[in-house]
Design a protein around this motif. Sequence first.
Motif, PDB file in Angstrom:
ATOM      1  N   TYR A 153       5.945 -15.261   6.459  1.00  0.00           N
ATOM      2  CA  TYR A 153       7.076 -16.166   6.638  1.00  0.00           C
ATOM      3  C   TYR A 153       6.893 -17.348   5.699  1.00  0.00           C
ATOM      4  CZ  TYR A 153      10.240 -19.543   8.676  1.00  0.00           C
ATOM      5  OH  TYR A 153      11.241 -20.446   8.851  1.00  0.00           O
ATOM      6  N   PRO A 154       7.879 -17.809   5.002  1.00  0.00           N
ATOM      7  CA  PRO A 154       9.270 -17.369   4.892  1.00  0.00           C
ATOM      8  C   PRO A 154       9.517 -16.511   3.660  1.00  0.00           C
ATOM      9  CG  PRO A 154       9.111 -19.537   3.940  1.00  0.00           C
ATOM     10  CD  PRO A 154       7.703 -19.127   4.364  1.00  0.00           C
ATOM     11  N   HIS A 155       8.474 -16.020   3.020  1.00  0.00           N
ATOM     12  CA  HIS A 155       8.614 -15.365   1.723  1.00  0.00           C
ATOM     13  C   HIS A 155       8.989 -13.893   1.769  1.00  0.00           C
ATOM     14  CE1 HIS A 155       7.161 -19.044   0.018  1.00  0.00           C
ATOM     15  NE2 HIS A 155       6.095 -18.994   0.796  1.00  0.00           N
ATOM     16  N   GLY A 156       8.630 -13.201   2.824  1.00  0.00           N
ATOM     17  CA  GLY A 156       8.972 -11.794   2.918  1.00  0.00           C
ATOM     18  C   GLY A 156       7.757 -10.890   2.961  1.00  0.00           C
ATOM     19  N   ILE A 157       7.942  -9.662   2.517  1.00  0.00           N
ATOM     20  CA  ILE A 157       6.924  -8.630   2.633  1.00  0.00           C
ATOM     21  C   ILE A 157       6.188  -8.449   1.304  1.00  0.00           C
ATOM     22  CG2 ILE A 157       6.496  -6.210   3.202  1.00  0.00           C
ATOM     23  CD1 ILE A 157       9.094  -6.275   4.834  1.00  0.00           C
ATOM     24  N   GLU A 158       4.854  -8.388   1.410  1.00  0.00           N
ATOM     25  CA  GLU A 158       4.005  -8.151   0.236  1.00  0.00           C
ATOM     26  C   GLU A 158       3.365  -6.770   0.368  1.00  0.00           C
ATOM     27  OE1 GLU A 158       3.637 -10.029  -2.450  1.00  0.00           O
ATOM     28  OE2 GLU A 158       4.958 -11.595  -1.674  1.00  0.00           O
ATOM     29  N   TYR A 159       3.368  -6.014  -0.734  1.00  0.00           N
ATOM     30  CA  TYR A 159       2.855  -4.644  -0.728  1.00  0.00           C
ATOM     31  C   TYR A 159       1.631  -4.476  -1.624  1.00  0.00           C
ATOM     32  CZ  TYR A 159       7.536  -3.937   1.054  1.00  0.00           C
ATOM     33  OH  TYR A 159       8.689  -4.018   1.792  1.00  0.00           O
ATOM     34  N   MET A 194       0.842  -1.175   0.000  1.00  0.00           N
ATOM     35  CA  MET A 194       0.000   0.000   0.000  1.00  0.00           C
ATOM     36  C   MET A 194       0.884   1.235   0.000  1.00  0.00           C
ATOM     37  SD  MET A 194      -2.595   1.258   2.967  1.00  0.00           S
ATOM     38  CE  MET A 194      -3.557   2.700   2.633  1.00  0.00           C
ATOM     39  N   LYS A 195       0.685   2.085  -0.975  1.00  0.00           N
ATOM     40  CA  LYS A 195       1.443   3.336  -1.043  1.00  0.00           C
ATOM     41  C   LYS A 195       0.678   4.442  -0.336  1.00  0.00           C
ATOM     42  CE  LYS A 195       4.080   2.675  -5.222  1.00  0.00           C
ATOM     43  NZ  LYS A 195       4.471   3.266  -6.496  1.00  0.00           N
ATOM     44  N   PHE A 196       1.432   5.332   0.310  1.00  0.00           N
ATOM     45  CA  PHE A 196       0.856   6.521   0.939  1.00  0.00           C
ATOM     46  C   PHE A 196       1.192   7.711   0.040  1.00  0.00           C
ATOM     47  CE2 PHE A 196       1.249   3.599   4.465  1.00  0.00           C
ATOM     48  CZ  PHE A 196       0.080   3.800   5.174  1.00  0.00           C
ATOM     49  N   GLU A 197       0.290   8.011  -0.861  1.00  0.00           N
ATOM     50  CA  GLU A 197       0.499   9.091  -1.835  1.00  0.00           C
ATOM     51  C   GLU A 197       0.269  10.459  -1.184  1.00  0.00           C
ATOM     52  OE1 GLU A 197       1.517   8.457  -4.890  1.00  0.00           O
ATOM     53  OE2 GLU A 197       1.097   6.316  -5.049  1.00  0.00           O
ATOM     54  N   LYS A 211       8.371  -1.571  12.374  1.00  0.00           N
ATOM     55  CA  LYS A 211       7.716  -2.874  12.449  1.00  0.00           C
ATOM     56  C   LYS A 211       6.512  -2.811  13.383  1.00  0.00           C
ATOM     57  CE  LYS A 211       8.722  -7.697  13.638  1.00  0.00           C
ATOM     58  NZ  LYS A 211       9.784  -8.608  14.114  1.00  0.00           N
ATOM     59  N   PHE A 212       5.378  -3.269  12.870  1.00  0.00           N
ATOM     60  CA  PHE A 212       4.156  -3.372  13.669  1.00  0.00           C
ATOM     61  C   PHE A 212       3.847  -4.849  13.884  1.00  0.00           C
ATOM     62  CE2 PHE A 212       3.651   0.591  11.312  1.00  0.00           C
ATOM     63  CZ  PHE A 212       3.200   1.468  12.285  1.00  0.00           C
ATOM     64  N   GLN A 213       3.720  -5.269  15.129  1.00  0.00           N
ATOM     65  CA  GLN A 213       3.264  -6.614  15.452  1.00  0.00           C
ATOM     66  C   GLN A 213       1.905  -6.471  16.110  1.00  0.00           C
ATOM     67  OE1 GLN A 213       7.232  -7.911  17.318  1.00  0.00           O
ATOM     68  NE2 GLN A 213       6.342  -9.818  16.526  1.00  0.00           N
ATOM     69  N   ILE A 214       0.870  -6.746  15.333  1.00  0.00           N
ATOM     70  CA  ILE A 214      -0.498  -6.595  15.819  1.00  0.00           C
ATOM     71  C   ILE A 214      -1.234  -7.922  15.626  1.00  0.00           C
ATOM     72  CG2 ILE A 214      -0.550  -4.095  15.437  1.00  0.00           C
ATOM     73  CD1 ILE A 214      -1.977  -4.606  12.797  1.00  0.00           C
ATOM     74  N   LYS A 215      -2.450  -7.997  16.138  1.00  0.00           N
ATOM     75  CA  LYS A 215      -3.181  -9.277  16.074  1.00  0.00           C
ATOM     76  C   LYS A 215      -3.407  -9.757  14.641  1.00  0.00           C
ATOM     77  CE  LYS A 215      -7.781  -7.277  16.389  1.00  0.00           C
ATOM     78  NZ  LYS A 215      -9.016  -7.195  17.134  1.00  0.00           N
ATOM     79  N   GLU A 216      -3.470  -8.840  13.684  1.00  0.00           N
ATOM     80  CA  GLU A 216      -3.695  -9.216  12.286  1.00  0.00           C
ATOM     81  C   GLU A 216      -2.428  -9.719  11.595  1.00  0.00           C
ATOM     82  OE1 GLU A 216      -6.758  -6.063  13.338  1.00  0.00           O
ATOM     83  OE2 GLU A 216      -4.620  -6.335  13.662  1.00  0.00           O
ATOM     84  N   GLY A 217      -1.274  -9.552  12.240  1.00  0.00           N
ATOM     85  CA  GLY A 217      -0.021 -10.011  11.644  1.00  0.00           C
ATOM     86  C   GLY A 217       1.110  -9.028  11.860  1.00  0.00           C
ATOM     87  N   ILE A 218       2.168  -9.217  11.091  1.00  0.00           N
ATOM     88  CA  ILE A 218       3.336  -8.342  11.146  1.00  0.00           C
ATOM     89  C   ILE A 218       3.340  -7.486   9.888  1.00  0.00           C
ATOM     90  CG2 ILE A 218       5.857  -8.241  11.174  1.00  0.00           C
ATOM     91  CD1 ILE A 218       5.813 -10.938  12.650  1.00  0.00           C
ATOM     92  N   TYR A 219       3.487  -6.179  10.099  1.00  0.00           N
ATOM     93  CA  TYR A 219       3.490  -5.211   9.000  1.00  0.00           C
ATOM     94  C   TYR A 219       4.706  -4.302   9.129  1.00  0.00           C
ATOM     95  CZ  TYR A 219      -1.415  -6.498   8.386  1.00  0.00           C
ATOM     96  OH  TYR A 219      -2.577  -7.186   8.170  1.00  0.00           O
ATOM     97  N   TYR A 220       5.156  -3.765   8.001  1.00  0.00           N
ATOM     98  CA  TYR A 220       6.267  -2.821   7.994  1.00  0.00           C
ATOM     99  C   TYR A 220       5.871  -1.559   7.251  1.00  0.00           C
ATOM    100  CZ  TYR A 220       9.500  -6.393   9.654  1.00  0.00           C
ATOM    101  OH  TYR A 220      10.139  -7.337  10.415  1.00  0.00           O
ATOM    102  N   PRO A 279       6.260   6.687   0.728  1.00  0.00           N
ATOM    103  CA  PRO A 279       6.224   5.639   1.752  1.00  0.00           C
ATOM    104  C   PRO A 279       5.218   4.544   1.401  1.00  0.00           C
ATOM    105  CG  PRO A 279       5.875   7.822   2.708  1.00  0.00           C
ATOM    106  CD  PRO A 279       5.770   7.965   1.235  1.00  0.00           C
ATOM    107  N   TYR A 280       5.448   3.350   1.927  1.00  0.00           N
ATOM    108  CA  TYR A 280       4.500   2.272   1.710  1.00  0.00           C
ATOM    109  C   TYR A 280       4.451   1.328   2.893  1.00  0.00           C
ATOM    110  CZ  TYR A 280       8.770   0.259  -0.385  1.00  0.00           C
ATOM    111  OH  TYR A 280      10.043  -0.163  -0.638  1.00  0.00           O
ATOM    112  N   LEU A 281       3.393   0.530   2.918  1.00  0.00           N
ATOM    113  CA  LEU A 281       3.122  -0.407   4.000  1.00  0.00           C
ATOM    114  C   LEU A 281       3.008  -1.794   3.396  1.00  0.00           C
ATOM    115  CD1 LEU A 281       2.310  -0.793   7.032  1.00  0.00           C
ATOM    116  CD2 LEU A 281      -0.057  -0.407   6.302  1.00  0.00           C
ATOM    117  N   GLY A 282       3.650  -2.763   4.058  1.00  0.00           N
ATOM    118  CA  GLY A 282       3.585  -4.133   3.570  1.00  0.00           C
ATOM    119  C   GLY A 282       3.333  -5.113   4.691  1.00  0.00           C
ATOM    120  N   LYS A 283       2.792  -6.267   4.323  1.00  0.00           N
ATOM    121  CA  LYS A 283       2.533  -7.328   5.289  1.00  0.00           C
ATOM    122  C   LYS A 283       3.597  -8.401   5.130  1.00  0.00           C
ATOM    123  CE  LYS A 283      -0.794 -10.446   7.265  1.00  0.00           C
ATOM    124  NZ  LYS A 283      -2.133 -10.970   7.305  1.00  0.00           N
TER     125      LYS A 283
END
Length: 119
Positions: free
Chosen positions: A83-89, A1-4, A43-52, A76-80
């Motif tokens: 594991y083990p693949h990495g971050i998806e945006y 997700m981009k923050f335009e 890094k956000f660790q919340i009940k829905e998962g880990i986000y950056y 800026p952008y936000l990704g989820k």
Amino acid sequence: MKFENTGIETLTVDLNRLDQVMEHNGMVRAGQWDYERVTYDYKFQIKEGIYYLRIQGYATEGDVGSYDAYIQLMTPYLGKYYYPHGIEYGEDEFFPEHLVKQCNKMLSSIYEEAKVFAE
């Protein structure tokens, strides 16, 4: 997700000042740099998962390794994290509303602090 249209993408800031602003807002650069680019993460660790929340930039002048550079910030952008693949945006990802709101607040704070030092 981009923050335009946060304004962050319009800023070019001295690396040392930028590091201070980012650290003050909880963003970490750590080893995520090379001589021409930087990446700051939160890094956000919340009940829905880990986000950056991620803000990247590139040197328009100077050298990041010698702490003598001016950095042009990017959108800026936000990704989820998966594991083990990495971050998806991607557009298909779910980003909780409370998380997006917190990210917007952080980005606003970063912009307000960084624009004082912008060229």
